[in-house]
Every structure is written in structure tokens, then in C-alpha cells.
Design an enzyme around this catalytic site. Structure first.
Site, PDB file in Angstrom:
ATOM      1  N   SER A 127      29.486  64.191  13.019  1.00 26.40           N
ATOM      2  CA  SER A 127      28.830  62.881  13.114  1.00 26.40           C
ATOM      3  C   SER A 127      27.989  62.665  11.858  1.00 26.40           C
ATOM      4  O   SER A 127      27.450  63.626  11.292  1.00 26.40           O
ATOM      5  CB  SER A 127      27.896  62.850  14.326  1.00 26.40           C
ATOM      6  OG  SER A 127      27.096  61.680  14.294  1.00 26.40           O
ATOM      7  N   TYR A 141      21.365  66.329  19.268  1.00 28.79           N
ATOM      8  CA  TYR A 141      22.786  66.072  18.985  1.00 28.79           C
ATOM      9  C   TYR A 141      23.074  66.254  17.487  1.00 28.79           C
ATOM     10  O   TYR A 141      24.071  66.883  17.111  1.00 28.79           O
ATOM     11  CB  TYR A 141      23.092  64.640  19.432  1.00 28.79           C
ATOM     12  CG  TYR A 141      24.418  64.082  18.996  1.00 28.79           C
ATOM     13  CD1 TYR A 141      25.592  64.415  19.672  1.00 28.79           C
ATOM     14  CD2 TYR A 141      24.509  63.184  17.932  1.00 28.79           C
ATOM     15  CE1 TYR A 141      26.809  63.871  19.291  1.00 28.79           C
ATOM     16  CE2 TYR A 141      25.718  62.641  17.552  1.00 28.79           C
ATOM     17  CZ  TYR A 141      26.864  62.993  18.235  1.00 28.79           C
ATOM     18  OH  TYR A 141      28.068  62.455  17.849  1.00 28.79           O
TER      19      TYR A 141
HETATM   20  P1  NAD Z   1      33.770  59.133  24.344  1.00 28.21           P
HETATM   21  O1  NAD Z   1      32.653  59.438  25.270  1.00 28.21           O
HETATM   22  O2  NAD Z   1      34.411  57.787  24.386  1.00 28.21           O
HETATM   23  O3  NAD Z   1      34.925  60.227  24.470  1.00 28.21           O
HETATM   24  C1  NAD Z   1      34.590  61.585  24.509  1.00 28.21           C
HETATM   25  C2  NAD Z   1      35.750  62.359  25.033  1.00 28.21           C
HETATM   26  O4  NAD Z   1      35.347  63.730  25.115  1.00 28.21           O
HETATM   27  C3  NAD Z   1      36.178  61.948  26.423  1.00 28.21           C
HETATM   28  O5  NAD Z   1      37.589  62.027  26.496  1.00 28.21           O
HETATM   29  C4  NAD Z   1      35.537  63.021  27.326  1.00 28.21           C
HETATM   30  O6  NAD Z   1      36.280  63.243  28.505  1.00 28.21           O
HETATM   31  C5  NAD Z   1      35.622  64.208  26.410  1.00 28.21           C
HETATM   32  N1  NAD Z   1      34.689  65.262  26.747  1.00 28.21           N
HETATM   33  C6  NAD Z   1      33.342  65.220  26.816  1.00 28.21           C
HETATM   34  N2  NAD Z   1      32.864  66.412  27.166  1.00 28.21           N
HETATM   35  C7  NAD Z   1      33.924  67.233  27.316  1.00 28.21           C
HETATM   36  C8  NAD Z   1      34.085  68.565  27.668  1.00 28.21           C
HETATM   37  N3  NAD Z   1      33.054  69.363  27.966  1.00 28.21           N
HETATM   38  N4  NAD Z   1      35.337  69.086  27.719  1.00 28.21           N
HETATM   39  C9  NAD Z   1      36.390  68.310  27.443  1.00 28.21           C
HETATM   40  N5  NAD Z   1      36.308  67.034  27.093  1.00 28.21           N
HETATM   41  C10 NAD Z   1      35.086  66.508  27.052  1.00 28.21           C
HETATM   42  O7  NAD Z   1      33.194  59.450  22.897  1.00 28.21           O
HETATM   43  P2  NAD Z   1      33.717  59.163  21.414  1.00 28.21           P
HETATM   44  O8  NAD Z   1      32.762  58.212  20.817  1.00 28.21           O
HETATM   45  O9  NAD Z   1      35.163  58.897  21.367  1.00 28.21           O
HETATM   46  O10 NAD Z   1      33.383  60.589  20.771  1.00 28.21           O
HETATM   47  C11 NAD Z   1      34.346  61.482  20.274  1.00 28.21           C
HETATM   48  C12 NAD Z   1      33.666  62.409  19.271  1.00 28.21           C
HETATM   49  O11 NAD Z   1      33.158  61.609  18.201  1.00 28.21           O
HETATM   50  C13 NAD Z   1      32.474  63.175  19.848  1.00 28.21           C
HETATM   51  O12 NAD Z   1      32.485  64.493  19.333  1.00 28.21           O
HETATM   52  C14 NAD Z   1      31.281  62.411  19.300  1.00 28.21           C
HETATM   53  O13 NAD Z   1      30.143  63.236  19.175  1.00 28.21           O
HETATM   54  C15 NAD Z   1      31.821  61.961  17.959  1.00 28.21           C
HETATM   55  N6  NAD Z   1      31.092  60.818  17.386  1.00 28.21           N
HETATM   56  C16 NAD Z   1      31.092  59.602  18.013  1.00 28.21           C
HETATM   57  C17 NAD Z   1      30.377  58.560  17.439  1.00 28.21           C
HETATM   58  C18 NAD Z   1      30.312  57.196  18.070  1.00 28.21           C
HETATM   59  O14 NAD Z   1      29.485  56.372  17.634  1.00 28.21           O
HETATM   60  N7  NAD Z   1      31.147  56.875  19.033  1.00 28.21           N
HETATM   61  C19 NAD Z   1      29.678  58.754  16.252  1.00 28.21           C
HETATM   62  C20 NAD Z   1      29.708  60.000  15.652  1.00 28.21           C
HETATM   63  C21 NAD Z   1      30.420  61.015  16.225  1.00 28.21           C
END
Ligand code: NAD
Length: 232
Positions: A127, A141
Site C-alpha cells: 500500500s 496497517y
Molecule cells: P477488499 O476488502 O475489497 O478485498 C479483500 C479481499 O481479501 C477479499 O476477497 C477478502 O475476502 C480477502 N481477505 C481478507 N482477509 C483474508 C484472509 N484472512 N484470508 C483470505 N482472504 C482474505 O479489499 P481490496 O481493496 O481489494 O484490497 C486488496 C489488497 O489491496 C489488500 O491487501 C489491501 O491492503 C490492498 N490495498 C487496498 C487499497 C484500497 O484503497 N482499496 C489501497 C492500498 C492497498
């Protein structure tokens, strides 16, 4: 060419699954709880969906077993933010769960990949918070994502002699459900004014970066940390 995507049922993981299927990958996604979303993606894309908590080593082994023995790509994407708030207000059990999923889980997935892959590429999803620190919201985080960056650098070196590349994408604020889960559904629009490009990102824009790092076009990139943050 099988690629495993953790947390592939929605958000960045699901967008990556769509993109990689278009690119000709056989895709295996994991999900933790969202069985309906995962089944719908299985139908839509012809991917295999496996229920697995990435913080649980038996689940991770079962996920890789289901993917078979020709795994050439791993997208280490599953992650959580919640709860958010100033560090002083957060409970120990919540801090531990974020570390457990984002650090221990990412390490378990990377370790399984290192044990089983004989070629190919791993992309970790970190991130922009890893270097911004996210004061007032996500200091805990941000710390876990800095660990993901460090793992990328080290594992990139460790696996380079075996022909396995390890890279990392740092998304900025992306419009996904993660913000609903942390109680800030309107966060992407709220932060838009602080983003040099003036808008939050879309999951597909992160999927494109992941697809590039997995592809042969990135053949000399390993240990790289690619910021995709609209300039933040
Ligand atoms: P989201 O919540 O839409 O999706 C997250 C996914 O991870 C889901 O499919 C959920 O089921 C799965 N998940 C969560 N905990 C889990 C576990 N213990 N075991 C297996 N699966 C698990 O989130 P997103 O925004 O698509 O995030 C995806 C990645 O991107 C994450 O690592 C998040 O930290 C990172 N990220 C997101 C953003 C943002 O703004 N959306 C920004 C920076 C980084």
C-alpha cells in the site's frame, strides 16, 4: 500457466482475476468468507475458487494443493485495514488480527510459493500507506505494509537464482469494499482532493500493474516496489 490470487473474490483481487483470465492464465482464487461472490466469479470467469484464510498455514497449503503443480504466478493480495482510528484508540486484538492477515498471512503465502514454484513471478500487494504512515487512521496497517515491502526486497534476492521474480504494487486509495469494512465508505471520494491526479483509483488500474509485473515484459524486474497512487 496457473496463477493463484489470494483475496480474489472482490476488489483488486477480482479485477486481477478478470485481467489475468483475459491474458490466458488459469486462475485460482482464494476467499475467506464471501462464498457467493466467489461462486459468481467461478461462473463468470471459469476460475477455481477455494475457501482459505491466508493467516492459517493449513488453509494456505490446501489452496496451493488445489492449484496443482504448475503454479507460475502468485498474487499475494489478501489484506485488511479495519478497524481504523488513532493508534491510541485501537484494541490489542484488532492490531494482532491486522498483523496476522497482512504480515503472517503474506509470509505464509510467499513461503508456500517459494516451496512449490519452479519458475514465474510473485506480486505482493502492499500500500502507499507503507511510506506515508497514514496518521490518524491506519498507522498499524501502514506498518504491516512496510513489512510486505521488506519481504519483497528480500525474497526478490532470495529467489532470483531460481528464476522466480518477486515484486510489489503499492496501491493508493482505490474504490473497493475495503473502505466499507473499515467504516469509511466515502473515503475514496474524500481523499480525492489530496491526490495529485484528483481522483481515487479503480481496481482495474491496479490489476493492470499486477499483470505487467507477472508478465515476461517485466523480465528484468525483481525486488521492485511500484507505486500506483495517482501521484500521492
Ligand atoms: P477488499 O476488502 O475489497 O478485498 C479483500 C479481499 O481479501 C477479499 O476477497 C477478502 O475476502 C480477502 N481477505 C481478507 N482477509 C483474508 C484472509 N484472512 N484470508 C483470505 N482472504 C482474505 O479489499 P481490496 O481493496 O481489494 O484490497 C486488496 C489488497 O489491496 C489488500 O491487501 C489491501 O491492503 C490492498 N490495498 C487496498 C487499497 C484500497 O484503497 N482499496 C489501497 C492500498 C492497498
Amino acid at each position: 500457466m496457473t496463477t493463484v490470487i489470494t483475496g480474489g473474490s472482490r476488489g483488486i483481487g477480482a479485477a486481477t482475476a478478470r485481467r489475468l483470465v483475459r491474458d490466458g492464465h488459469r486462475v485460482v482464487i482464494s476467499y475467506r468468507q464471501a462464498a457467493d461472490e466467489a461462486r459468481a466469479l467461478e461462473k463468470e470467469l471459469g476460475v477455481l475458487a477455494v475457501q482459505a484464510d491466508t493467516a492459517n498455514e493449513d488453509d494456505v497449503a490446501r489452496l496451493f494443493d488445489a492449484a496443482g503443480d504448475d503454479i507460475t504466478g502468485v498474487v499475494n493480495n489478501a489484506g485488511i485495514t479495519s478497524p481504523s482510528g488513532p493508534l491510541a484508540q485501537l484494541r490489542t486484538e484488532d492490531l494482532r488480527r491486522v498483523v496476522d492477515v497482512n504480515v503472517v498471512g503474506a509470509l505464509l503465502v510467499a513461503r508456500e510459493a517459494a516451496r512449490r514454484m519452479t519458475r514465474g513471478a510473485i506480486v505482493n500487494v502492499s500500500s502507499g500507506a507503507a511510506t506515508l504512515g497514514s496518521p490518524g487512521e491506519y498507522v498499524h496497517y501502514a506498518a504491516t505494509k512496510a513489512a510486505v515491502d521488506a519481504m519483497t526486497i528480500g525474497l526478490g534476492k532470495e529467489l532470483a537464482p531460481r528464476g522466480i521474480r518477486v515484486n510489489c504494487v503499492q496501491p493508493g486509495t482505490i474504490r473497493t469494499e475495503i473502505h466499507q469494512l473499515s467504516g469509511q465508505p466515502d473515503r475514496p471520494d474524500k481523499v480525492a482532493g489530496r491526490v495529485p491526479m484528483g481522483r481515487p483509483g479503480e481496481a482495474e488500474e491496479i490489476a493492470n500493474a499486477i499483470a505487467w509485473l507477472l508478465s515476461e515484459e517485466a523480465s528484468y524486474a525483481t525486488g521492485a516496489i511500484l507505486r500506483v497512487t495517482g501521484g500521492t
